[in-house]
Design a protein around this motif. Structure first.
Motif, PDB file in Angstrom:
ATOM      1  N   THR A 191       0.972  -1.091  -0.036  1.00  0.00           N
ATOM      2  CA  THR A 191      -0.102  -0.048   0.123  1.00  0.00           C
ATOM      3  C   THR A 191       0.776   1.266  -0.087  1.00  0.00           C
ATOM      4  N   PRO A 192       0.336   2.395  -0.332  1.00  0.00           N
ATOM      5  CA  PRO A 192       1.348   3.593  -0.132  1.00  0.00           C
ATOM      6  C   PRO A 192       1.923   3.888   1.185  1.00  0.00           C
ATOM      7  N   ASN A 193       1.492   3.305   2.305  1.00  0.00           N
ATOM      8  CA  ASN A 193       2.095   3.666   3.557  1.00  0.00           C
ATOM      9  C   ASN A 193       2.977   2.599   3.660  1.00  0.00           C
ATOM     10  N   GLY A 194       2.763   1.298   3.258  1.00  0.00           N
ATOM     11  CA  GLY A 194       3.813   0.374   3.131  1.00  0.00           C
ATOM     12  C   GLY A 194       4.974   0.535   2.277  1.00  0.00           C
TER      13      GLY A 194
ATOM     14  N   ARG B 278       1.566   9.118  -6.072  1.00  0.00           N
ATOM     15  CA  ARG B 278       1.825   8.032  -6.986  1.00  0.00           C
ATOM     16  C   ARG B 278       0.477   7.369  -7.299  1.00  0.00           C
ATOM     17  N   TRP B 279      -0.269   7.107  -6.153  1.00  0.00           N
ATOM     18  CA  TRP B 279      -1.503   6.548  -6.268  1.00  0.00           C
ATOM     19  C   TRP B 279      -2.602   7.256  -6.538  1.00  0.00           C
ATOM     20  N   ALA B 280      -2.662   8.482  -6.857  1.00  0.00           N
ATOM     21  CA  ALA B 280      -3.809   9.296  -7.168  1.00  0.00           C
ATOM     22  C   ALA B 280      -4.517   8.720  -8.230  1.00  0.00           C
ATOM     23  N   PRO B 281      -4.398   8.006  -9.350  1.00  0.00           N
ATOM     24  CA  PRO B 281      -5.350   7.427 -10.069  1.00  0.00           C
ATOM     25  C   PRO B 281      -6.137   6.402  -9.432  1.00  0.00           C
TER      26      PRO B 281
END
Length: 248
Positions: free
Chosen positions: A13-16, A177-180
């Motif tokens: 995930t983004p946090n990971g 980076r995960w915006a989409p």
């Protein structure tokens, strides 16, 4: 400096990803324990000993008495204190360090929570709720506009002059980076988009994005806009459990 022996408990995930990227940037040895969110491994007794909140990521520093650290912002500051003695990704100057910490908190308290809610309403809500979708997408865009303004005459978020690549950038990069994934287009944020693309080209970043599974969901999304969502069943199961527990 203590010889590192870091265990990273994480998922893709983004946090990971932000913590695996930083460990790769530091170039210190670490081992990965993959946490399967779909199996609720983050709720297991062994994981809760490390993070009582039952969320990834977390680390255990076995070189320092198996000291556990949870919350991604705290993990960054812990790793900086003990393993970035040369200030490669942080700052020695007190004002620059505070600058870095402010942008670190900006992501932890703003971008992450708001974009996370946008993700939920766009992808996981069992019914379409226009108000929630618009509310959190618009707030994420507002926060992106703050980042866009910050990068107008700078290369990085923190530091004097044009700034220096630091943990403030790493922590923010994975979410942007995960915006989409949250249905957010980057065309209105050209500086932020360029900043994100340039960070993604770093070798350590490329390696960190593949931890722990060797796969990167955003790269999959780029190849196939209809890519299977690996988180949907887990998120909806969690929401049902919360509702059942609290009688809603």
């Amino acid at each position: 400096m203590t010889t590192p022996n870091i265990e990273l408990l994480t998922a893709a995930t983004p946090n990971g990803q932000k913590i695996s990227i930083f460990l790769e940037e530091l170039g210190i040895p670490y081992k990965t324990t993959a946490i399967d969110l779909s199996k609720d491994e983050q709720k297991s007794a062994s994981f809760l000993k490390v993070n009582p909140n039952g969320r990834i990521p977390a680390i255990v520093d076995h070189s320092r008495g198996s000291y556990p650290v949870f919350e991604s912002g705290a993990i960054f500051l812990y790793l900086v204190e003990h393993y970035d003695k040369d200030f490669q990704f942080s700052f020695q100057d007190s004002d620059e360090r505070m600058d870095m910490i402010q942008w670190l908190f900006f992501q932890n308290a703003g971008v992450g929570p708001m974009q996370g809610q946008a993700n939920h309403f766009v992808r996981y809500a069992p019914e379409k709720i226009d108000y929630g979708t618009k509310r959190y997408k618009n707030e994420t865009k507002r926060l992106y506009s703050v980042l866009e303004a910050r990068l107008q005459d700078r290369d990085y978020l923190a530091g004097k002059g044009r700034g220096k690549y630091s943990i403030a950038d790493i922590t923010t990069f994975t979410w942007v980076r995960w915006a989409p994934w949250a249905g957010i287009e980057m065309t209105k944020f050209p500086k932020l988009k360029k900043w994100c693309e340039e960070i993604e080209e770093r070798d350590a970043v490329k390696r960190g994005l593949l931890v722990p599974s060797g796969e990167d969901q955003i790269e999959k999304l780029r190849r196939n806009p209809d890519v299977q969502d690996p988180f949907k069943a887990w998120v909806r199961k969690g929401q049902k459990e919360i509702a059942d527990t609290h009688g809603n």
